[in-house]
Design an enzyme around this catalytic site. Structure first.
Site, short mmCIF file in Angstrom:
data_model
loop_
_atom_site.label_atom_id
_atom_site.label_comp_id
_atom_site.label_asym_id
_atom_site.label_seq_id
_atom_site.Cartn_x
_atom_site.Cartn_y
_atom_site.Cartn_z
N SER A 1 -1.19 -6.11 6.26
CA SER A 1 -1.14 -6.82 5.22
C SER A 1 -0.24 -6.01 4.08
CB SER A 1 -2.37 -7.21 4.56
OG SER A 1 -2.21 -8.19 3.51
N CYS A 2 0.35 -6.75 2.98
CA CYS A 2 0.95 -5.99 1.98
C CYS A 2 0.89 -7.09 0.82
CB CYS A 2 2.48 -5.59 2.43
SG CYS A 2 3.49 -7.15 2.95
N GLY A 3 2.15 -7.00 -0.01
CA GLY A 3 2.33 -7.96 -1.11
C GLY A 3 2.63 -9.51 -0.51
#
Length: 283
Positions: A238-240
């Protein structure tokens, strides 16, 4: 191919093949506002001869309110086919610094069934620094028909991400910066909470590369171990907004870890909701 990774190529490899039939070169540069760089403008000013520009803001699900949502296979094919890209091509993707947004394009092509997709070590910044050929001339392309073979199992949606957080059935690796992960820095998108999903581990995208190239396998393995990721168990990245999460995917695949999936909505979705659990701090 570049040393120590089956998914990267170096400048010598690419330069020797610039006019080779069946090779597609893709500039997939995309930046956060804080980086103060414009991928499309930089491409117009200079790019690798033969490269086409893949707009990562445009190649997304038009019906989704979220940025960078993976389009369905037909939409993806209708976007990349006119760029002259075929699913039978060998595809080399790059960005400016080398390992920021290029992995997202690498992941998208692979999830659409193109496994002969690679990332240029060091990106365009290194390519230029090494005095390799560049051009500002628009690339002439012959539109192609792209046949996607979509693997939906590699993508996690919100409902499944809720179950994963509730049950702990998979590890979560978050590519955002340490400050955004811990909640000490604000998110770049308005109206979004800071912090992370319960149980997530932080592996900032910046920690995965050195001089624009993916770290050697031994250092990658130690990085995951130090972050508390067990490489024998499943991982969701996951990330932004789903872009830099793919860099963790690249690192995992380089280490032979194939039981990984990407949460496409990432923090742009999770952090904007009022009923999703969010914690702060380093753990």
């Amino acid at each position: 191919m570049a040393e120590d990774s089956p998914f990267t190529v170096d400048g010598d490899w690419l330069q020797q093949r610039l006019e080779q039939p069946g090779l597609s070169i893709v500039d997939a540069s995309w930046y956060l506002p804080a980086q103060k760089r414009d991928g499309a403008a930089e491409y117009k000013a200079a790019h690798i001869p033969g490269a086409v520009f893949l707009d990562q803001d445009a190649i997304s699900d038009k019906d989704s309110p979220l940025p960078h949502t993976l389009p369905d296979p037909l939409e993806f094919a209708q976007f990349v086919g006119p760029l002259g890209i075929s699913a039978d091509d060998t595809i080399v993707v790059y960005d400016g610094p080398g390992l920021f947004s290029a992995p997202r394009a690498w992941w998208m092509f692979r999830v659409m069934g193109v496994f002969q997709t690679y990332i240029l070590d060091g990106g365009f910044d290194r390519w230029k620094a090494e005095g390799r050929p560049v051009t500002s001339e628009p690339t002439k392309v012959a539109p192609n028909v792209f046949h996607a073979d979509f693997d939906a199992e590699r993508v996690v949606d919100l409902a499944e991400m809720r179950r994963i957080v509730d049950t702990g059935q998979s590890q979560i690796a978050d590519a955002r910066s340490a400050g955004r992960f811990s909640g000490t820095e604000p998110e770049p998108r308005a109206g979004m909470r800071s912090g992370h999903m319960p149980g997530a581990k932080n592996i900032p995208v910046s920690s995965l590369a050195e001089n624009g190239a993916l770290l050697p396998k031994a250092r990658l393995r130690k990085l995951f171990e130090d972050a508390g990721i067990d490489l024998s168990k499943p991982v969701v990245t996951s990330c932004g907004s789903g872009v830099t999460a793919a860099a963790i995917t690249l690192a995992l695949e380089t280490l032979g870890h194939t039981d990984n999936r990407l949460y496409d909505g990432s923090w742009a979705e999770w952090g904007a909701l009022s009923d999703t659990p969010v914690v702060t701090g380093k753990e």
